[in-house]
Design an enzyme around this catalytic site. Structure first.
Site, PDB file in Angstrom:
ATOM      1  N   ARG A 224       0.936  -1.056   0.084  1.00 30.70           N
ATOM      2  CA  ARG A 224       0.110   0.168  -0.036  1.00 30.70           C
ATOM      3  C   ARG A 224       0.824   1.091  -0.053  1.00 30.70           C
ATOM      4  O   ARG A 224       1.943   1.194   0.751  1.00 30.70           O
ATOM      5  CB  ARG A 224      -0.920  -0.007   1.196  1.00 30.70           C
ATOM      6  CG  ARG A 224      -1.976  -1.006   1.339  1.00 30.70           C
ATOM      7  CD  ARG A 224      -2.905  -0.475   0.101  1.00 30.70           C
ATOM      8  NE  ARG A 224      -4.332  -1.470   0.163  1.00 30.70           N
ATOM      9  CZ  ARG A 224      -4.347  -2.589  -0.693  1.00 30.70           C
ATOM     10  NH1 ARG A 224      -3.324  -2.795  -1.420  1.00 30.70           N
ATOM     11  NH2 ARG A 224      -5.440  -3.169  -0.559  1.00 30.70           N
ATOM     12  N   HIS A 272      -0.761  -0.036  -9.634  1.00 32.00           N
ATOM     13  CA  HIS A 272      -1.739  -0.635  -8.796  1.00 32.00           C
ATOM     14  C   HIS A 272      -2.418  -1.965  -9.537  1.00 32.00           C
ATOM     15  O   HIS A 272      -3.577  -1.794  -9.770  1.00 32.00           O
ATOM     16  CB  HIS A 272      -2.772   0.032  -8.110  1.00 32.00           C
ATOM     17  CG  HIS A 272      -3.080  -0.624  -6.798  1.00 32.00           C
ATOM     18  ND1 HIS A 272      -3.569   0.072  -5.629  1.00 32.00           N
ATOM     19  CD2 HIS A 272      -3.173  -2.013  -6.540  1.00 32.00           C
ATOM     20  CE1 HIS A 272      -3.824  -1.023  -4.892  1.00 32.00           C
ATOM     21  NE2 HIS A 272      -3.728  -2.377  -5.068  1.00 32.00           N
TER      22      HIS A 272
HETATM   23  C1  GLV Z   1      -5.164  -5.349  -4.016  1.00 30.79           C
HETATM   24  O1  GLV Z   1      -4.335  -4.252  -3.664  1.00 30.79           O
HETATM   25  C2  GLV Z   1      -5.749  -6.225  -2.818  1.00 30.79           C
HETATM   26  O2  GLV Z   1      -5.571  -5.725  -1.937  1.00 30.79           O
HETATM   27  O3  GLV Z   1      -6.324  -7.215  -3.421  1.00 30.79           O
END
Ligand code: GLV
Length: 309
Positions: A224, A272
């Site tokens: 994150r 991401h």
């Molecule tokens: C992706 O970031 C997840 O948490 O699955």
């Protein structure tokens, strides 16, 4: 009894169709369509609008459509006293592992570096690194971290992991707790962050931690954005202590176009997308939990409220 799907990435209909394809008798709605909120007993969500989970008086379970659940605890209005489940999925783990493996190999073999040289028509071989000479440290040694470690071992890497509690995995040294963090960092040449984001881990990738890594260490953050102190990373890249970083996650997503990461020569970025939930693979565990919910049976992949993951 019905499921509501709440997300903000235009994939609500995709998940609705996939749920109905698996069970055509399900009552399932996307957040914005018309239905009676009293009927909703499960919310299947990914980065829902803040406050939206408080609109269902009979909600019994919040199912995160990803491995992470940090965004649920960040919403003060979310009914976090309810059971919260997350995705534990072999594809999610395998996709993450493949992504990190690709980044590490690209780093050892200078692939990014040569891409820039090619652009500038520069012919200049530089020394590559060998797998066997390298130690990878996985910060956050849970489900995803252990799959990655197993794959790295198959490739011949030296691997160590750090987590809150000690893990046992063949050929991998497991470090546990704050007391062993410095020892873990001292020999980690590529640091892969796969931690859950909690109050304890927010900002953990900071100057103090980076300084404990050997000179020229490389950082990979696929967990994150909240784990990283952006300014500290830039400082440690610019002063030459760190050799580079690959980032998939950011404080703000999409990252604003004036953020210094975009143009930093030592930062490699992806949007991401290292690993995303696969509908075919994830739907059976959602449906199984929905069945369990109706029958008052214990749910799968429950999140611990005390741990926050
Ligand atoms: C992706 O970031 C997840 O948490 O699955």
């Amino acid at each position: 009894m019905a499921i509501v799907i709440i997300r903000q990435d235009n994939k609500e209909q995709l998940w609705k169709d996939a749920l109905l394809a698996a069970d055509s008798k399900l009552a399932v709605y996307t957040y914005k369509e018309e239905y009676n909120p009293d009927d909703i007993d499960m919310a299947l969500i990914w980065k829902h609008p803040e406050g939206s989970l408080a609109e269902f008086p009979n909600l019994k379970c919040i199912a995160s459509n990803g491995a992470g659940v940090d965004y649920i605890f960040e919403d003060d209005k979310a009914p976090t006293h309810l059971p919260i489940t997350r995705v534990v999925d072999k594809f999610l783990a395998a996709d993450m592992s493949e992504h990190v493996l690709a980044l590490i190999l690209a780093y050892l073999k200078n692939i990014e570096h040569y891409k820039v040289d090619q652009f500038n028509k520069i012919w200049k071989p530089i020394q590559y690194k060998r797998i066997a000479d390298f130690k990878i440290g996985i910060l956050g040694f849970g489900t995803l971290g252990q799959v990655l470690a197993t794959d790295l071992i198959k490739f011949g890497f030296n691997v160590q992991g750090w987590s809150n509690s000690r893990k046992s995995l063949d050929k991998v040294q497991s470090f546990a707790g704050q007391d062993e963090l410095s020892e873990f960092l001292a020999t980690t040449e590529v640091l892969v962050c796969l931690l859950p984001l909690t109050e304890e881990t927010a900002g953990i990738l900071n100057k103090e931690l980076f300084q404990q890594l050997p000179k020229n260490a490389y950082i990979i953050n696929v967990a994150r954005g909240g784990h990283l102190v952006d300014a500290d990373l830039i400082e440690m890249l610019d002063n030459g202590h760190l050799s580079g970083a690959s980032l998939d996650v950011y404080h703000q997503e999409p990252l604003s176009t004036d953020h210094p990461f975009w143009e930093h020569p030592k930062v490699h970025m992806t949007p991401h997308y290292a690993s995303v939930s696969d509908t075919n693979s994830v739907i059976p565990q959602i449906l199984e939990n929905y069945r369990r919910l109706q029958n008052n049976e214990p749910l799968l992949n429950l999140v611990s409220k005390t741990k926050g993951y």
